[in-house]
Design a protein around this motif. Structure first.
Motif, PDB file in Angstrom:
ATOM      1  N   CYS A 181      56.501  59.631  37.651  1.00  0.00           N
ATOM      2  CA  CYS A 181      56.096  58.682  36.605  1.00  0.00           C
ATOM      3  C   CYS A 181      57.163  58.619  35.509  1.00  0.00           C
ATOM      4  O   CYS A 181      57.471  59.626  34.880  1.00  0.00           O
ATOM      5  CB  CYS A 181      54.762  59.113  36.015  1.00  0.00           C
ATOM      6  SG  CYS A 181      54.354  58.209  34.513  1.00  0.00           S
TER       7      CYS A 181
ATOM      8  N   SER B 136      54.242  63.875  36.348  1.00  0.00           N
ATOM      9  CA  SER B 136      53.268  63.660  37.433  1.00  0.00           C
ATOM     10  C   SER B 136      53.915  62.871  38.561  1.00  0.00           C
ATOM     11  O   SER B 136      54.789  62.026  38.339  1.00  0.00           O
ATOM     12  CB  SER B 136      52.072  62.849  36.941  1.00  0.00           C
ATOM     13  OG  SER B 136      51.689  63.249  35.666  1.00  0.00           O
TER      14      SER B 136
ATOM     15  N   CYS C  54      55.885  59.812  31.984  1.00  0.00           N
ATOM     16  CA  CYS C  54      55.827  61.276  31.860  1.00  0.00           C
ATOM     17  C   CYS C  54      57.225  61.828  31.599  1.00  0.00           C
ATOM     18  O   CYS C  54      57.418  62.717  30.771  1.00  0.00           O
ATOM     19  CB  CYS C  54      55.300  61.920  33.143  1.00  0.00           C
ATOM     20  SG  CYS C  54      53.539  61.712  33.434  1.00  0.00           S
TER      21      CYS C  54
ATOM     22  N   HIS D  63      49.120  56.953  32.756  1.00  0.00           N
ATOM     23  CA  HIS D  63      50.164  55.982  32.405  1.00  0.00           C
ATOM     24  C   HIS D  63      50.217  54.861  33.437  1.00  0.00           C
ATOM     25  O   HIS D  63      50.088  55.114  34.625  1.00  0.00           O
ATOM     26  CB  HIS D  63      51.549  56.653  32.405  1.00  0.00           C
ATOM     27  CG  HIS D  63      51.705  57.750  31.420  1.00  0.00           C
ATOM     28  ND1 HIS D  63      52.211  58.983  31.747  1.00  0.00           N
ATOM     29  CD2 HIS D  63      51.427  57.796  30.099  1.00  0.00           C
ATOM     30  CE1 HIS D  63      52.246  59.744  30.669  1.00  0.00           C
ATOM     31  NE2 HIS D  63      51.767  59.047  29.647  1.00  0.00           N
TER      32      HIS D  63
ATOM     33  N   LYS E 114      48.057  61.176  34.606  1.00  0.00           N
ATOM     34  CA  LYS E 114      47.816  61.251  33.153  1.00  0.00           C
ATOM     35  C   LYS E 114      47.416  59.908  32.564  1.00  0.00           C
ATOM     36  O   LYS E 114      47.279  59.783  31.343  1.00  0.00           O
ATOM     37  CB  LYS E 114      49.073  61.759  32.456  1.00  0.00           C
ATOM     38  CG  LYS E 114      49.306  63.238  32.683  1.00  0.00           C
ATOM     39  CD  LYS E 114      50.479  63.721  31.874  1.00  0.00           C
ATOM     40  CE  LYS E 114      50.910  65.082  32.377  1.00  0.00           C
ATOM     41  NZ  LYS E 114      52.341  65.262  32.213  1.00  0.00           N
TER      42      LYS E 114
ATOM     43  N   CYS F  61      49.554  56.937  36.873  1.00  0.00           N
ATOM     44  CA  CYS F  61      49.813  58.348  37.159  1.00  0.00           C
ATOM     45  C   CYS F  61      48.576  59.178  36.785  1.00  0.00           C
ATOM     46  O   CYS F  61      47.686  58.693  36.094  1.00  0.00           O
ATOM     47  CB  CYS F  61      51.076  58.809  36.427  1.00  0.00           C
ATOM     48  SG  CYS F  61      50.766  59.520  34.813  1.00  0.00           S
TER      49      CYS F  61
HETATM   50 ZN    ZN Z   1      52.702  59.599  33.663  1.00  0.00          ZN
END
Ligand code: ZN
Length: 238
Positions: free
Chosen positions: A7, A19, A10, A39, A37, A35
């Motif tokens: 990503c 990630s 990230c 995003h 997280k 991702c």
């Molecule tokens: Zn990410």
């Protein structure tokens, strides 16, 4: 064939905590995903179609699909000829719009494309190119058009013969018309990343068997069989 994509958002935030997602290879070279997280990410694969298709063929051998392997190797060779033609035209500063217009006239017939390659090659190098032998062309046609079922050895032999055609041409192209090669690569990446949002976009490269940007000359000597063993080992590790 799945690839691991990191990503870009990230990466911007914290390079030590990035990630990844695994995605299937796509035709347009662009990967849009969310991702772990959260995003929204947009990643463009830099490899050319001929590079990716050859790897798909190698993975098909590992999976035991020899017909599919032969068909992907043959497609990789055709797309390489297109790349060669486009790179030489770019080197001679022919605008993309004109090249695209001319390509449209040969797009649907691979025999026309092969003819274009043969004579552009002859013009630039003042000699006849080395292409697939008649025997291998007959083999390919048998597999693709007549349903012939190849063996493992047939598929390896055909893939290796494609490598033997592409590799010297690729090295020669990088030497003789580096600007045209670079322009064609950049145009490919630009096209693939069209429509990408300015934030969260990234580029990515994978270690393909036919590798346009491999620096070491020895990389281009590795036989297909060794690459197949490498892919098998990497799958065991996973
Ligand atoms: Zn990410």
């Amino acid at each position: 064939l799945k690839i691991r994509v990191s990503c870009p958002k990230c990466m911007n935030e914290n390079i030590r905590d990035v990630s990844f997602v695994h995605v299937s290879i796509r035709d347009d070279g662009t990967y849009e995903f969310v991702c772990p997280k959260g995003h929204n990410a947009f990643v463009t694969l830099q490899e050319q179609r001929f590079e990716v298709l050859f790897d798909i063929g190698a993975h098909a051998i590992v999976d035991g699909y020899y017909r599919e392997a032969v068909s992907s190797f043959a497609a990789s060779l055709e797309r390489f000829f297109e790349f060669y033609v486009r790179a030489t035209l770019a080197e001679n500063a022919i605008p993309d719009s004109i090249v695209d217009g001319s390509w449209r006239l040969v797009r649907k017939q691979s025999e026309r494309q092969l003819g274009a390659f043969i004579f552009i090659y002859t013009l630039i190098n003042r000699r006849t190119p080395k292409i697939l032998s008649e025997q291998r062309v007959a083999f390919r046609n048998g597999v693709i058009h007549e349903g012939k079922i190849p063996t493992y050895d047939d598929a390896i032999d055909f893939g290796q013969s494609v490598l033997d055609v592409v590799r010297p041409l690729l090295l020669e192209a990088k030497q003789k018309f580096p600007k045209g090669v670079e322009t064609t690569v950049i145009a490919h990446i630009r096209k693939a990343s069209e429509g990408a949002p300015p934030l969260g976009r990234g580029g990515m490269t994978i270690p393909t068997i036919i590798k346009l940007n491999a620096g070491e000359a020895s990389y281009h000597d590795t036989p297909l069989k060794d690459h197949i063993s490498r892919i098998e080992r990497s799958r065991h590790v996973r």
